[in-house]
Design a protein around this motif. Structure first.
Motif, PDB file in Angstrom:
ATOM      1  N   HIS A 209       0.862  -1.187   0.000  1.00  0.00           N
ATOM      2  CA  HIS A 209       0.000   0.000   0.000  1.00  0.00           C
ATOM      3  C   HIS A 209       0.897   1.235   0.000  1.00  0.00           C
ATOM      4  N   GLU A 211       1.093   5.544  -1.037  1.00  0.00           N
ATOM      5  CA  GLU A 211       0.262   6.722  -1.283  1.00  0.00           C
ATOM      6  C   GLU A 211       1.155   7.895  -1.649  1.00  0.00           C
ATOM      7  N   SER A 231       2.107  -0.163   4.432  1.00  0.00           N
ATOM      8  CA  SER A 231       1.694  -1.567   4.405  1.00  0.00           C
ATOM      9  C   SER A 231       1.625  -2.237   5.771  1.00  0.00           C
ATOM     10  N   HIS A 236      -6.886  -3.056   8.195  1.00  0.00           N
ATOM     11  CA  HIS A 236      -6.879  -1.899   7.292  1.00  0.00           C
ATOM     12  C   HIS A 236      -6.551  -0.592   8.008  1.00  0.00           C
ATOM     13  N   GLU A 276      -3.998   7.218  -3.186  1.00  0.00           N
ATOM     14  CA  GLU A 276      -3.548   5.928  -2.667  1.00  0.00           C
ATOM     15  C   GLU A 276      -3.606   4.840  -3.734  1.00  0.00           C
ATOM     16  N   LEU A 278      -2.498   0.490  -4.674  1.00  0.00           N
ATOM     17  CA  LEU A 278      -2.043  -0.844  -4.304  1.00  0.00           C
ATOM     18  C   LEU A 278      -1.012  -1.310  -5.320  1.00  0.00           C
ATOM     19  N   THR A 439       0.962  -5.992   3.085  1.00  0.00           N
ATOM     20  CA  THR A 439      -0.108  -5.766   4.048  1.00  0.00           C
ATOM     21  C   THR A 439      -0.445  -6.987   4.899  1.00  0.00           C
TER      22      THR A 439
END
Length: 497
Positions: A209, A211, A231, A236, A276, A278, A439
């Motif tokens: 993850h 951003e 991450s 979450h 953001e 992935l 993650t």
């Protein structure tokens, strides 16, 4: 119009953070004293305190009418929402505009367009920013969810259109799980955001993850301040962030940054924001969402670029053109942010509340501390559990990690349980040290969720041994007691004969 006064519609560390920059710019700050936190630290950093502690029926940080009323009564020029609360509610900037109050953030149109995951996804597709395979529109019924999930193929992710902070999201791995997960996700979204509409996207197993921090002014100038790696998450929820990301090459960094900038340009976005993404195992990137506010983790970007993001927000809000060119922004060193939350990691990150009895944090050149607490202040359950952000820097990643270990070894907080033992364990986990994590880190890489010092292990072993000996003594005592009774009973029986 030059902003001369700001109502900071927030609390804790972010309120103090905003006040620090505002004061350096010669701007008067106003904050609230609420009944929830009669001894809150942030009010000690305000130029003027507005006492609403007699009203126990409202949360002033989520009451738009009250914020506007206070701003008008006190002739305050602007409102800064911080993060959380009303920071991504389009009605606040709309009401500010209607009442000639400057909102320090994006327009209501931008918040509505980019804060809504469905609209943001469509905007990304329109501007050729990669997205995951997903629903063509919002999902409003279980039947639609079933049909769409079959078309996409399991596993899928349910995502609340109006969600944020990891809320209103559920992974569905097979058809038999969908009804329950859909109910849980929609109920949570309805409760938190008053909107139970869903999106469905293909679920990427174990992504990274990342951003990108963006800044955009009202003249059409847009830049990015590079990326943050986010991450290390639990359910979450981000726990640790670092900037830059160890996963990105210079080429990929430039490519994703260009996508983030293009998206902002296409929507006419202004202010600070975060786009953001992935990354899958092959480092393909996919647009995830946009946060139309300042992020909790913004300090690590400030540390590696040298820009004060709050200052830029304020300047943009008062109509100034940015004098920043993309080619002038450089990455200088590495920064890691540890979110020290009031949570008991040994009890599954259970909330921990109470009086802070001790808070010893070292004074180091490599350390910046953003906190809304000090000794004598009380952590309560009404607000988030963030006690402090430890922002630790180094010339490179290995030095930043080394400095993290040093800071953690010298930091003590007592009175509430915190996530400090968790970070000590992270800093000793090989995959994190190598920068090779995603993650799923907490579930797959950590041997345990907290680190114990050698003396703590010895103490725990001693306590366990003492408990064992106590139990054995009790068993032996009970056994002897039983034998004594049995012998006495037997003697009575013999005499009776």
């Amino acid at each position: 119009m030059k902003i001369k006064s700001i109502l900071i519609a927030n609390r804790g560390e972010i309120a103090i953070r905003i006040a620090r920059t505002a004061k350096s710019m010669g701007i008067k700050t106003y904050m609230f004293l609420s009944h929830h936190e009669p001894n809150a630290l942030h009010i000690e950093h305000a130029d003027e305190v507005i006492d609403v502690s007699d009203n126990t029926f409202i949360n002033v940080y989520t009451n738009i009418d009250k914020l506007i009323e206070v701003a008008l009564e006190n002739k305050i020029d602007a409102i800064h929402p911080g993060y959380g609360f009303l920071s991504e509610n389009p009605y606040l900037p709309r009401e500010c505009e209607r009442n000639n109050i400057i909102f320090i953030g994006p327009s209501s149109k931008a918040i509505n367009q980019m804060g809504n995951k469905g609209l943001a996804r469509n905007m990304a597709i329109k501007n050729k920013v990669p997205v995951l395979l997903g629903s063509k529109g919002v999902i409003s019924t279980l039947e639609e969810a079933e049909r769409t999930s079959e078309e996409i193929g399991y596993p899928v992710m349910l995502k609340a259109v109006a969600g944020g902070g990891g809320k209103g999201m559920r992974v569905v791995r097979k058809k038999s799980e969908l009804a329950l997960m859909y109910k849980l996700a929609t109920n949570e979204a309805k409760s938190l955001f008053d909107n139970d509409a869903m999106l469905i996207e293909k679920f990427v197993e174990n992504p990274r993850h990342v951003e990108f921090q963006v800044l955009a002014d009202k003249k059409g100038n847009v830049v990015h301040l590079f990326e943050r790696e986010c991450s290390i998450q639990r359910k979450h929820q981000k726990l640790l962030e670092e900037a830059p990301s160890s996963a990105l090459t210079e080429e990929l960094r430039a490519k994703i940054g260009a996508d983030a900038v293009r998206l902002c340009e296409a929507t006419g976005y202004y202010s600070a924001g975060t786009v953001e993404f992935l990354l899958d195992k092959d480092l393909n990137h996919y647009f995830m969402e946009m946060n139309t506010r300042v992020q909790v983790e913004h300090p690590i970007t400030e540390e590696i670029t040298g820009f004060d993001i709050i200052e830029q927000q304020i300047k943009i809000a008062q109509g100034e053109a940015m004098d920043i060119k993309q080619e002038d922004i450089k990455i200088n060193g590495w920064a890691i942010e540890l979110r020290v939350n009031a949570e008991d990691v040994q009890s599954g990150f259970a909330p921990s509340t109470g009086l802070i009895e001790q808070m010893d944090i070292p004074n180091k050149k490599c350390l910046r501390v953003d906190s809304g607490y000090q000794v004598g202040k009380v952590v309560i359950s009404s607000f988030d559990s963030l006690v402090a952000k430890l922002i630790i820097t180094g010339k490179n990643r290995s030095e930043a990690i080394k400095n993290c270990r040093s800071v953690l070894n010298s930091t003590t907080i007592k009175g509430v349980k915190t996530t400090l033992p968790f970070f000590k364990q992270v800093m000793r986990t090989p995959s994190f040290v190598k920068g090779n994590y995603n993650t799923s880190f907490i579930e797959t890489d950590l041997e345990q969720s907290f680190y114990q010092e050698d003396d703590e292990l010895v103490a725990a072993a001693a306590l366990a041994m003492q408990a064992y000996l106590n139990e054995q003594e009790k068993i032996n005592s009970d056994t002897l007691s039983d034998k004594s009774v049995s012998a006495w009973a037997m003697s009575k029986k013999i005499k009776g004969n």
